[in-house]
Design a protein around this motif. Sequence first.
Motif, PDB file in Angstrom:
ATOM      1  N   SER A  90      28.347  16.261  39.071  1.00 48.00           N
ATOM      2  CA  SER A  90      27.811  16.173  40.431  1.00 48.00           C
ATOM      3  C   SER A  90      28.390  17.213  41.379  1.00 48.00           C
ATOM      4  O   SER A  90      27.873  17.406  42.486  1.00 48.00           O
ATOM      5  CB  SER A  90      28.061  14.766  40.998  1.00 48.00           C
ATOM      6  N   THR A  91      29.447  17.913  40.985  1.00 48.28           N
ATOM      7  CA  THR A  91      30.023  18.951  41.846  1.00 48.28           C
ATOM      8  C   THR A  91      29.274  20.279  41.713  1.00 48.28           C
ATOM      9  O   THR A  91      29.524  21.202  42.485  1.00 48.28           O
ATOM     10  CB  THR A  91      31.510  19.191  41.509  1.00 48.28           C
ATOM     11  N   VAL A  92      28.381  20.361  40.736  1.00 43.57           N
ATOM     12  CA  VAL A  92      27.637  21.604  40.483  1.00 43.57           C
ATOM     13  C   VAL A  92      26.245  21.484  41.104  1.00 43.57           C
ATOM     14  O   VAL A  92      25.505  20.542  40.819  1.00 43.57           O
ATOM     15  CB  VAL A  92      27.512  21.860  38.962  1.00 43.57           C
ATOM     16  N   ASP A  93      25.878  22.458  41.973  1.00 43.86           N
ATOM     17  CA  ASP A  93      24.561  22.367  42.632  1.00 43.86           C
ATOM     18  C   ASP A  93      23.438  22.667  41.637  1.00 43.86           C
ATOM     19  O   ASP A  93      23.661  23.110  40.498  1.00 43.86           O
ATOM     20  CB  ASP A  93      24.483  23.281  43.853  1.00 43.86           C
ATOM     21  N   GLU A  94      22.210  22.450  42.079  1.00 47.26           N
ATOM     22  CA  GLU A  94      21.059  22.525  41.174  1.00 47.26           C
ATOM     23  C   GLU A  94      20.870  23.919  40.589  1.00 47.26           C
ATOM     24  O   GLU A  94      20.622  24.078  39.387  1.00 47.26           O
ATOM     25  CB  GLU A  94      19.784  22.100  41.921  1.00 47.26           C
ATOM     26  N   ALA A  95      21.015  24.957  41.429  1.00 45.31           N
ATOM     27  CA  ALA A  95      20.820  26.328  40.946  1.00 45.31           C
ATOM     28  C   ALA A  95      21.857  26.687  39.888  1.00 45.31           C
ATOM     29  O   ALA A  95      21.529  27.272  38.843  1.00 45.31           O
ATOM     30  CB  ALA A  95      20.900  27.306  42.119  1.00 45.31           C
ATOM     31  N   GLU A  96      23.122  26.323  40.147  1.00 49.40           N
ATOM     32  CA  GLU A  96      24.186  26.621  39.186  1.00 49.40           C
ATOM     33  C   GLU A  96      23.994  25.821  37.901  1.00 49.40           C
ATOM     34  O   GLU A  96      24.258  26.321  36.803  1.00 49.40           O
ATOM     35  CB  GLU A  96      25.547  26.311  39.811  1.00 49.40           C
ATOM     36  N   SER A  97      23.517  24.575  38.041  1.00 48.25           N
ATOM     37  CA  SER A  97      23.261  23.760  36.854  1.00 48.25           C
ATOM     38  C   SER A  97      22.218  24.407  35.958  1.00 48.25           C
ATOM     39  O   SER A  97      22.364  24.468  34.735  1.00 48.25           O
ATOM     40  CB  SER A  97      22.798  22.351  37.252  1.00 48.25           C
ATOM     41  N   HIS A  98      21.131  24.926  36.566  1.00 51.51           N
ATOM     42  CA  HIS A  98      20.077  25.586  35.782  1.00 51.51           C
ATOM     43  C   HIS A  98      20.616  26.835  35.089  1.00 51.51           C
ATOM     44  O   HIS A  98      20.270  27.121  33.936  1.00 51.51           O
ATOM     45  CB  HIS A  98      18.901  25.949  36.686  1.00 51.51           C
ATOM     46  N   PHE A  99      21.486  27.567  35.787  1.00 51.87           N
ATOM     47  CA  PHE A  99      22.075  28.766  35.190  1.00 51.87           C
ATOM     48  C   PHE A  99      22.934  28.399  33.982  1.00 51.87           C
ATOM     49  O   PHE A  99      22.840  29.039  32.925  1.00 51.87           O
ATOM     50  CB  PHE A  99      22.919  29.505  36.236  1.00 51.87           C
ATOM     51  N   ARG A 100      23.748  27.367  34.134  1.00 50.92           N
ATOM     52  CA  ARG A 100      24.616  26.956  33.033  1.00 50.92           C
ATOM     53  C   ARG A 100      23.797  26.434  31.853  1.00 50.92           C
ATOM     54  O   ARG A 100      24.140  26.686  30.687  1.00 50.92           O
ATOM     55  CB  ARG A 100      25.625  25.899  33.511  1.00 50.92           C
ATOM     56  N   MET A 101      22.739  25.699  32.156  1.00 47.16           N
ATOM     57  CA  MET A 101      21.905  25.183  31.067  1.00 47.16           C
ATOM     58  C   MET A 101      21.207  26.323  30.319  1.00 47.16           C
ATOM     59  O   MET A 101      21.046  26.269  29.094  1.00 47.16           O
ATOM     60  CB  MET A 101      20.877  24.179  31.612  1.00 47.16           C
ATOM     61  N   SER A 102      20.819  27.368  31.044  1.00 48.23           N
ATOM     62  CA  SER A 102      20.202  28.516  30.368  1.00 48.23           C
ATOM     63  C   SER A 102      21.215  29.224  29.476  1.00 48.23           C
ATOM     64  O   SER A 102      20.879  29.682  28.376  1.00 48.23           O
ATOM     65  CB  SER A 102      19.622  29.496  31.399  1.00 48.23           C
ATOM     66  N   GLN A 103      22.491  29.305  29.923  1.00 44.78           N
ATOM     67  CA  GLN A 103      23.544  29.885  29.087  1.00 44.78           C
ATOM     68  C   GLN A 103      23.726  29.075  27.802  1.00 44.78           C
ATOM     69  O   GLN A 103      23.911  29.633  26.715  1.00 44.78           O
ATOM     70  CB  GLN A 103      24.866  29.927  29.852  1.00 44.78           C
ATOM     71  N   ILE A 104      23.669  27.763  27.953  1.00 48.23           N
ATOM     72  CA  ILE A 104      23.822  26.880  26.784  1.00 48.23           C
ATOM     73  C   ILE A 104      22.673  27.098  25.811  1.00 48.23           C
ATOM     74  O   ILE A 104      22.871  27.222  24.592  1.00 48.23           O
ATOM     75  CB  ILE A 104      23.889  25.401  27.239  1.00 48.23           C
ATOM     76  N   GLU A 105      21.454  27.171  26.342  1.00 44.72           N
ATOM     77  CA  GLU A 105      20.272  27.363  25.486  1.00 44.72           C
ATOM     78  C   GLU A 105      20.304  28.716  24.774  1.00 44.72           C
ATOM     79  O   GLU A 105      19.786  28.856  23.656  1.00 44.72           O
ATOM     80  CB  GLU A 105      18.995  27.238  26.332  1.00 44.72           C
ATOM     81  N   GLU A 106      20.913  29.705  25.405  1.00 42.98           N
ATOM     82  CA  GLU A 106      21.012  31.034  24.792  1.00 42.98           C
ATOM     83  C   GLU A 106      22.154  31.136  23.795  1.00 42.98           C
ATOM     84  O   GLU A 106      22.374  32.186  23.186  1.00 42.98           O
ATOM     85  CB  GLU A 106      21.200  32.088  25.892  1.00 42.98           C
ATOM     86  N   GLY A 107      22.902  30.056  23.626  1.00 41.36           N
ATOM     87  CA  GLY A 107      23.987  30.045  22.654  1.00 41.36           C
ATOM     88  C   GLY A 107      25.254  30.725  23.138  1.00 41.36           C
ATOM     89  O   GLY A 107      26.107  31.102  22.322  1.00 41.36           O
ATOM     90  N   LEU A 108      25.405  30.895  24.459  1.00 46.40           N
ATOM     91  CA  LEU A 108      26.576  31.580  25.005  1.00 46.40           C
ATOM     92  C   LEU A 108      27.748  30.635  25.268  1.00 46.40           C
ATOM     93  O   LEU A 108      28.837  31.078  25.612  1.00 46.40           O
ATOM     94  CB  LEU A 108      26.194  32.291  26.316  1.00 46.40           C
ATOM     95  N   ILE A 109      27.496  29.333  25.139  1.00 44.83           N
ATOM     96  CA  ILE A 109      28.520  28.321  25.397  1.00 44.83           C
ATOM     97  C   ILE A 109      28.776  27.529  24.119  1.00 44.83           C
ATOM     98  O   ILE A 109      27.835  27.139  23.431  1.00 44.83           O
ATOM     99  CB  ILE A 109      28.077  27.363  26.527  1.00 44.83           C
ATOM    100  N   LYS A 110      30.052  27.290  23.824  1.00 42.71           N
ATOM    101  CA  LYS A 110      30.392  26.525  22.627  1.00 42.71           C
ATOM    102  C   LYS A 110      30.743  25.065  22.944  1.00 42.71           C
ATOM    103  O   LYS A 110      30.550  24.187  22.118  1.00 42.71           O
ATOM    104  CB  LYS A 110      31.589  27.165  21.903  1.00 42.71           C
TER     105      LYS A 110
END
Length: 597
Positions: free
Chosen positions: A93-113
């Motif tokens: 809940s500390t992460v705003d919507e725009a940042e959440s979408h960015f992080r989720m895109s990083q996860i989908e691209e395989g950049l996060i373990k």
Amino acid sequence: MENLSLVNLEQTLKENFGFDHFRAGQRQIIEQVLEGKDTLGILPTGAGKSICYQLPALLFDGITLVVSPLISLMKDQVDQLEAAGIPATFLNSTVDEAESHFRMSQIEEGLIKILFVAPERFGLESFNYFISRLLVNLVAIDEAHCISQWGHDFRPSYLAFAKRIENLNPKPTVLALTATATERVTADIQHLLNISTSTTIKTGFLRENLRFEVVKNVEKRAWLRKYLDSRDKLDTGIIYCSTRKDVEEVSDWLKHHGYNARRYHAGLTESERATNQEDFLYDNCQIIVATNAFGMGINKSNVRYVIHYSTPSNIESYYQEAGRAGRDGLESDAILLWALNDLRIRNFLIEQGEGDEAHKELEYDKLRQMQAYANTESCLQRFILRYFGDEGEDCGKCSNCLDQRVLADITIDSQKVMSCVIRMGEHFGKAAVASVLAGSKNKKLIQWNFEKLSTYGIMKGVNQKAISNLIDFLTSEGYLEVSSGKFPLLSVSTAGRMVLKGKIKIERREAMVISKPKLNVSDNFNIELFDALKSLRLEIARLLKLPPFMIFSDASLQDMTYLKPQTDEEFLKVSGVGPQKLEKYGSNFLKLIRESK
């Protein structure tokens, strides 16, 4: 995916985390996880539970999902992983919507373990849809005791998300991790997460580097000042209080007397809590005074002492909080300041709590175990091990093991107490028994005709507090038993009946003389170099805006003073140093070591 059976786990451990060898239980847990076996790991605080999911996460093609109970700690966990070169992030809940979408895109691209989330996150359908499209190889459940209603920190949200895991396709491997689980809690976790006893790894609860001490009936502030003044001024520690009011008063008193202290409790603003926690993690202050709202998941390795200024509510909480000292493996103190009034406060808090009667009865029972710990004269570490269903030898360094008081035979007085309990029908509690033994003129005792008992007044001349203390001792040593509930009744155990028959003698110590053990430091330890290395670490940490222990632990700095490495190759032999830390920090530390005498 790389053939995991061919992976050199020790090499992976050294290259990514800087350690040459696995600690007890780590390798077996990791191997089971890599084989796809759902696993429960019960390892003491500071035993390296996080490695058990971090290392496999590096080897899997997909993502590792870590369920963590406190969102305030996720940033620290992610910062620590990134400092080690492991891509990780969190969603809360500390992460705003725009940042959440960015992080989720990083996860989908395989950049996060590794992705950290709170269990409540699974209540969002959008999140469940998101993870359903990912390859989730592993779900690691941190603080897994929170899933059990018998645990000391039960959270219903843990039960809810556990059901969501079953819906993922393919179903990920589950790794549940905890430091404090009684046999009852262990069985509950296994049942709720469908984990077999054959894949449950329990290394034991022993923390060999901790020195336990119980200090009773002292003026707490005077004792605290004397203790703090006896330590190195740079030593960091946690002081736990049971109420916000106590936190405020103790932290204000410490600051008034020149100690660099901060406060932490749920009544502060989120901003102040975060600032004070960060100051402590970054060594900008040496002392944090806190309620139990502070600490879960904190991975500050160089905490040298944990003092419980107030008595905690149960052994599980106490051992988990005490275990935040000495996570780097160096000698550290875990001290309980015991006072009878603390017990009254805890009883009041249980009574005012929101739980039903069954829950309150459980809490009263746990509090009595805490009282028994404070009053035992047996080894303190061994008492805790037995509570968790473990066994061990006397530690040889706790306040009881180092107690040099002369043993006195108290068999006759003990027989008087137990005889009185039996003559009162084993239907009364400590206060009533102590009153009868002392020959009290209390009207209620007269109403029960207790003045006609042969044990009435048999200990007249001994004050009731001393008799109550004797009852506490006999209870802690297992000669008396107490029933469950708010108003516990005393009964005589099998061992107690053997005492009454004259088959067992009871001894108790008389006067307290405690000496602290000397730290096991070898002759080639250079304290000046160690202090210089700590100063360099702090300078680099502030420049990089990282907590100092993320650069190197105290144990690594101590190892540097022993080995005095002169080359990169020698520096890699230091515990906790891998290729990445050598590349980032090696030159500065090597330069300082070479220049030292």
